[in-house]
Design an enzyme around this catalytic site. Structure first.
Site, PDB file in Angstrom:
ATOM      1  N   HIS A 461      55.963  77.874  32.834  1.00 31.11           N
ATOM      2  CA  HIS A 461      56.541  76.552  33.124  1.00 31.11           C
ATOM      3  C   HIS A 461      56.050  76.046  34.480  1.00 31.11           C
ATOM      4  CE1 HIS A 461      60.232  73.793  33.443  1.00 31.11           C
ATOM      5  NE2 HIS A 461      59.794  73.845  34.693  1.00 31.11           N
ATOM      6  N   GLU A 462      56.179  76.895  35.505  1.00 26.29           N
ATOM      7  CA  GLU A 462      55.837  76.448  36.857  1.00 26.29           C
ATOM      8  C   GLU A 462      54.330  76.341  37.070  1.00 26.29           C
ATOM      9  OE1 GLU A 462      58.020  75.262  38.718  1.00 26.29           O
ATOM     10  OE2 GLU A 462      59.898  76.149  38.059  1.00 26.29           O
ATOM     11  N   HIS A 466      53.904  72.551  35.122  1.00 24.95           N
ATOM     12  CA  HIS A 466      53.792  71.553  36.197  1.00 24.95           C
ATOM     13  C   HIS A 466      52.383  71.501  36.786  1.00 24.95           C
ATOM     14  CE1 HIS A 466      57.967  70.663  35.996  1.00 24.95           C
ATOM     15  NE2 HIS A 466      58.394  71.802  36.518  1.00 24.95           N
ATOM     16  N   GLU A 519      60.083  67.993  33.198  1.00 26.07           N
ATOM     17  CA  GLU A 519      60.637  69.319  32.897  1.00 26.07           C
ATOM     18  C   GLU A 519      60.406  69.666  31.426  1.00 26.07           C
ATOM     19  OE1 GLU A 519      61.475  71.410  35.112  1.00 26.07           O
ATOM     20  OE2 GLU A 519      61.388  69.930  36.722  1.00 26.07           O
TER      21      GLU A 519
END
Length: 738
Positions: A461-462, A466, A519
């Site tokens: 995810h990070e 992103h 997100e």
């Protein structure tokens, strides 16, 4: 009648924190012990900066938060929880009522205000107002300073207990409470202010907006957070950067850009950054701290960006930190940053796994389901470290962070990814009897694999969530960062017709949906890439174990989508938490995929109350599931790349809609979720104190009393001075909220 009673008590109880709420101490003793004396001093002064700055959040959350904080500090400084208990008994409180008061106090400290940082709902003490007043009146603090304590009580007691509709949640205008805007501001004011800020090339991150009428004209004050207060003179100060202070006519209104928001607190933040500088490990850290201090002194976001550039260059430090007005989740418009500051120490074992993921990024990125033209021209290898948190000041502690949030720096210079290991270790531990909405056959595997699967999901995810994807930009000189004639939109097969122009950013263009949409994109990347065997192997998972981890990661996501309904407000048709809205959207996408991939059924629980059961067909994850997430993820990225706000809103708001029609009655399911929800955990953090040339770490027990004690001992030298500043700042702006 029974159902009506259940609903009434359930809705009522969401505004209280339960007496048995989970409270855990964040363990960082071992990591701190291994630091050198110089590193310990560096950590100490950075922590001081963060704690002083974290108090800003009280002023950013609600008009009454600062006064409640001061009231609690004065009560508990004179009498710690164990001593105050005798006073409570004498004042007529039952043991349950006193515990409810301690839990409320712990909640206020942990959230830095009386609204939950995760969900933005108000919480109030779960005991009668008269009993709390009796406790205050019989306390040692009241005995020593009756007029002061009475004035404090009078200033906050009404709002402390009020559950008027508008005060139940954060929001803009009549939708809720916010301290980022004066009480007379609505969405159109926020949009006008954004146009003004864009015209001056000013960021909204460190601002608040105050509106008033003067001589028949609408006037706005854009107030910058800074230690320096001589903001309305229009004069430029040495080292201030581009703050554009002064008065401007804009669209028939008058805008004044001024300095000095939170001035006394910003001064303490800057002073401690200067002290930390004496113990920095290298030149990058020194320059970074100088720029941060300049930013907080003069209100310059440009200086903060410059500091962030040095921060990115400071690769793999032993002590990692970041500080400033960072995340914009709680600004109802999505542009203003809430203050946060963290200090953490590297967890070497977990960091090695993330380092492998970073080095594989260039192989994994082409696996994502969008054309290569929609990916960054060059993947900037970010730092990715697992850290044990020593200090995290602000309204709450996340499990992972990807910063800085400045698009221009992220696109061209890079970013860092941080996973907070000691937070992950305690935040996601779940007891079997509290596991809702899952089949009994899934529960043991869920408990075993939730932690490891979440570590993989946070990493993906990070880093690749992103960290991936390109924004198509035409700069001020008219130059494009993509080939207009050759790049085609994969959704339409046609040339690109929209892009970001000049100063436009993702946040400023997509405003109210930007946080949750991004997100959602990052969560989808995690789901999509966790299907890759190479990724699972990096984290040490092979064969059947790897498949089990994938199953639980996907199951956890769809369950989180259902739990997310707690954070939806039907009256205003609005979501109060970006991540939970994102997970609900993913649940909708996977339900829509059909073919029995996900089933969600309403039922009656063993206790005779409404319940629900969610199942996931593991044999269809790699086929039906992967295809559905792939299609959706490509849409999300294309819309983001091309600045297609209209298309983005239609898509995202469509999936975010919660109604009682269609294949699932989500409004009724929301009632069931509220009925069976488990409160989010709170964390107790250590304090550091300097003794001669060394630093002591002072730890506290994982309980409401421990959390309270950690705060009453947090400002040993100047607590009363800081509290006086807080009351003064709150009082100055009090007329603005009416």
């Amino acid at each position: 009648k029974l159902r009506h009673f259940i609903l009434f008590t359930m809705v009522d109880s969401q505004y209280y924190l339960p007496n048995d709420i989970g409270i855990s101490a964040l363990d960082c003793a071992e990591a701190f012990r291994l630091l050198s004396p110089k590193e310990q001093l560096y950590s100490h002064y950075l922590s001081r900066s963060a704690w002083y700055g974290g108090l800003v959040v009280l002023l950013q959350t609600s008009p009454e938060s600062a006064s409640i904080y001061v009231l609690l500090q004065r009560l508990f400084r004179k009498q710690p929880p164990a001593q105050l208990e005798n006073v409570a008994t004498a004042a007529g409180l039952t043991p349950e009522e006193y515990q409810a008061f301690l839990v409320f106090a712990a909640g206020l400290y942990a959230n830095m205000g009386n609204y939950k940082s995760f969900g933005d709902t108000k919480f109030i003490p779960n005991l009668p107002k008269e009993k709390l007043k009796a406790l205050v009146w019989q306390s040692q603090a009241f005995h020593d300073s009756p007029s002061e304590m009475e004035a404090l009580w009078d200033s906050c007691s009404t709002l402390l207990f009020s559950l008027a509709d508008r005060q139940k949640q954060l929001g803009l205008g009549d939708k809720g409470i916010t301290s980022y805007f004066s009480g007379n501001c609505f969405l159109e004011d926020a949009e006008l202010a954004q146009r003004f800020l864009d015209s001056k090339n000013l960021s909204a991150y460190n601002t608040r907006l105050f509106k008033k009428k003067s001589e028949g004209k609408t006037c706005y004050e854009v107030r910058l957070a800074s230690a320096v207060e001589n903001g309305e003179t229009g004069t430029s100060l040495d080292g201030e950067g581009e703050t554009r202070c002064g008065q401007y006519d804009f669209e028939d209104c008058v805008f004044t850009v001024s300095r000095g928001d939170y001035a006394p607190l910003m001064k303490k933040v800057s002073e401690n950054l200067e002290k930390a500088k004496d113990h920095a490990a290298n030149e990058n850290q020194k320059r970074m701290l100088e720029e941060y201090a300049r930013s907080f002194t003069y209100g310059s976001v440009e200086a903060h960006k410059e500091g962030s550039r040095f921060w990115i260059k400071d690769k793999g430090p032993i002590v990692e930190s970041y500080i400033g007005f960072i995340e914009s989740y709680r600004d109802p418009f999505g542009s203003r940053g809430e203050f946060e500051g963290f200090v953490a120490v590297v967890n070497k074992a977990m960091s090695e796994r993330f380092a492998k993921l970073v080095s594989s990024a260039e192989v994994l990125l082409p696996d994502l389901p969008w054309p290569k033209e929609f990916e960054k021209d060059r993947f900037l290898l970010p730092d990715f470290t697992s850290l044990d948190v020593l200090t995290f000041a602000g309204s709450g502690i996340p499990a992972g962070i990807n910063i800085p949030n400045y698009d221009d720096i992220r696109q061209s210079e890079g970013f860092k990814n941080v996973s907070l290991g000691n937070v992950l270790a305690v935040a996601y531990a779940t007891q079997k009897d509290k596991l809702t909405f899952l089949d009994e056959d899934d529960k043991d595997a869920y408990i075993k694999w939730k932690g490891p699967s979440f570590e993989v999901q946070v990493g993906l995810h990070e880093l690749l969530g992103h960290g991936s994807g390109k924004l198509f930009v035409q700069d001020e000189k008219g130059t494009f960062n993509f080939e207009q004639d050759n790049v085609l939109n994969p959704e339409t097969g046609e040339k690109i017709t929209t892009w970001y122009k000049g100063n436009e950013t993702w946040d400023s263009k997509f405003s109210t949906i930007s946080c949750s949409y991004e997100e959602c994109r990052a969560e989808c990347v995690g789901l999509y890439l966790c299907l890759n065997k190479q990724v699972l192997s990096i984290f040490g998972h092979e064969g059947e174990d790897a498949e089990e981890l994938v199953y639980i990661n996907w199951l956890n996501m769809v369950r989180a989508g259902l739990l997310g309904l707690e954070f939806y407000t039907p009256e205003s048709h609005s979501w109060r938490q970006a991540h939970m809205q994102a997970r609900f959207v993913i649940l909708r996408v996977l339900l829509e995929a059909g073919e029995g991939l996900v089933t969600l059924k309403e039922c009656t629980g063993k206790d005779g109350r409404p319940d629900a059961l969610m199942t996931l067909d593991r044999s269809k994850i790699h086929t039906v599931g992967k295809a559905a997430i792939g299609r959706f993820l490509c849409k999300l990225q294309v819309i983001k790349s091309t600045a297609d706000v209209e298309g983005g809103r239609a898509l995202y708001e469509g999936y975010s809609a919660v109604s009682d029609s269609g294949s699932h009655n989500f409004l009724r399911l929301r009632e069931t979720v509220l009925l069976r929800k488990e409160a989010r955990k709170m964390f107790v953090q250590a304090n550091t104190t300097v003794k001669g040339d060394s630093v002591d770490l002072v730890e506290y027990e994982g309980s409401a009393a421990g959390l309270i004690r950690s705060f009453t001992e947090r400002f040993p030298d100047d607590a009363e001075e800081v509290e006086a500043h807080l009351l003064e700042l709150a009082e100055r702006d009090a007329p603005c909220w009416c």
